[in-house]
Design an enzyme around this catalytic site. Sequence first.
Site, PDB file in Angstrom:
ATOM      1  N   GLU A 164      51.439  46.654  42.686  1.00 57.15           N
ATOM      2  CA  GLU A 164      52.028  46.421  40.584  1.00 57.15           C
ATOM      3  C   GLU A 164      53.567  46.425  40.891  1.00 57.15           C
ATOM      4  OE1 GLU A 164      49.998  48.152  37.912  1.00 57.15           O
ATOM      5  OE2 GLU A 164      48.152  47.210  38.145  1.00 57.15           O
ATOM      6  N   GLU A 368      42.189  46.049  42.430  1.00 61.42           N
ATOM      7  CA  GLU A 368      41.864  46.851  41.039  1.00 61.42           C
ATOM      8  C   GLU A 368      41.442  45.992  39.575  1.00 61.42           C
ATOM      9  OE1 GLU A 368      44.487  49.142  39.348  1.00 61.42           O
ATOM     10  OE2 GLU A 368      45.533  49.770  41.629  1.00 61.42           O
TER      11      GLU A 368
END
Length: 469
Positions: A164, A368
Site C-alpha cells: 500500500e 487483502e
Amino acid sequence: MKKLKFPKGFLWGGSTSAYQFEGGVNQGGKGLSVQDKNKDNWMPGVTGFEVCSDHYNNWKTDVKMLAELGFKSYRFSIAWSRIIPDGDGNINKEGINFYKNLILELKKYNIEPVVTMYHFDLPLALEKKGGWLSRNTVDAFEKFARAIFNEYKDLVKYWLTINEQNIVVLMSDVIGMANTHSTGNKIKDKWQINHNLLLAQAKAVIACKEICKNALIGPAPNISVTYPNSNKPLDFLAKLDFDMERNWVYLDVGVKGVYPNVFLRKLEKLNSMFDYEKNDMKILKKGTADFIAFNYYNSATIKYKQAHTNNLEIKKDQQSGLVGDTYEKVRNKNLPLTEFNWEIDPEGLRNTLRDIHERYGLPLMITENGIGGYDTLTEQGTINDDYRIKYYQAHITQMALAIDDGVELIGYMPWSAIDLVSTHEGVKKRYGFIFVNRDEFDLKDMKRYKKKSFFWYQNVIKTNGENLS
Ligand code: BG6
C-alpha cells in the site's frame, strides 16, 4: 444461476503483516521499527505492537492451522528490522532463519509463500536519519532486498515489493508512519517520499530479476474503483484527479515505468515537483512488475470540491475521508457500512478488477480484502461470525464474475488469515478466520480458536470456489 468457476491452481489463502502479527519485538536480535510502539507511546485505549498475536512464538501451530484450513498460499511480510536491525548495517542471522523456517514449514504443507518485502515497518534507525525523504533509505532498501533475495531465491516464487504505497504516501499519519522530516512544502514532501519509494521498488525489481531466476515480482497498492458522485461533468473531473493520486500514479510507474504527464504537470503548476536524478527515470523504466497484487476494501465516491486549497488533507482512516485540491471523498448512501464504518461494495471489487485489468493487462492477485468486526468467544469455544461469511460470499461471487468477464485473477489472500492488531484500532477490530484469545490489554492465553468462517472457507477452498453456501 451459472456455476462459479475459478481457474485450476487458484491461490486461495490469507494474509498477515509482520508488525501486526509477529510480536517478539525484543526477540531474535530484532531492531526497532517505526511501528514498535507500546501502550505508552501509541493511541489511548489501543494496544501497541510489542506482542500482537505472538506469532513469533507460535508460528508452527499457526502454519498447521492454515494447512488444516486448506490454504494454497499464505501472504506474510518480512520485518526489515529483523533482517537488518538498524536498516543498513549487518545482517542478523536469527532473523534470516526465522523466515527461512517459516517458508520451509509452509512448503511442507504445499502452501505457496507470497512474501511482502515491506509492510509499513521502516527500521526506526532509518527514520531517524531522514526516513523515506532521504535517498539513503532507497539505497538501504536495495541492500535489504538483495539480502533477502540471496537467502530465499530458491524458495519464493511470488514477491510483493511495498504494501500500500499509496496509503503510505497519502495517509501516513493514520497508519503510524507520520513523516518526521518536513522541509516546509508538504505537497512536495509527499511526492518526494513517493518518488523515493518508487525508486526503491524499481531497484528491488531489477535485483529480483538478477538474483531470483524463477520468481515473479509485483507491487501491492490499495486500489479502489472510483465513482463520480453525480453526472455533473465536474464530478467526473474530480474523479479523474482522485484516481490519479489515489490509484494510478503508483501503478503507472510500477507497471509501465513512466509517470503520467497530467500528474507531473500538476506538481509543476503547484511548484511542488519532487527532486530526481538524471538516471532515475531509466531505473523506473527498467524495474517494472510481472504481475499486480492489490488490496481492496471498498470503492470511493468522489465529488468536485469548489474551494481550491492546493492541499491534501487527511481525515479519520485509510478508507474514509480524503480531500484533495479538487476532490472530496464522500459517503455513498447506496452502500452499507461495517461496524467500523467502512463501506461495503462487493460489486466494486468486480469493477476494480475490470478497471485494473483493462488499464494494465497483467495477471492480478488480491492480497487483502476483508471485514473488521467485533467477535466473541463463547463458553463452548465457538465464534459465530456469520457477518464475515456473508461479506466473503458476496466478494468471492464478484471475483468469479470478473474472471468470467475475462480478467486474469490468480489468487485471493484475504485479510487476515488469523486475528492480529489493526493499524490503529487495536485487536478489538478482528479480521481473522482464526480467533486469538487476547484482549486489548489483557494478553490472556493467546490460544487459537477456529471461527465459523474457518469451516466455511475450508469448504470454499476444497471446492475451488464452487460452493459458497
Ligand atoms: C490495509 C493494511 O490498509 O488495511 C493492513 O495493509 C491493515 O495493514 C488493513 O490492517 C485493515 O486496516 P485496519 O486499519 O482496520 O487495520
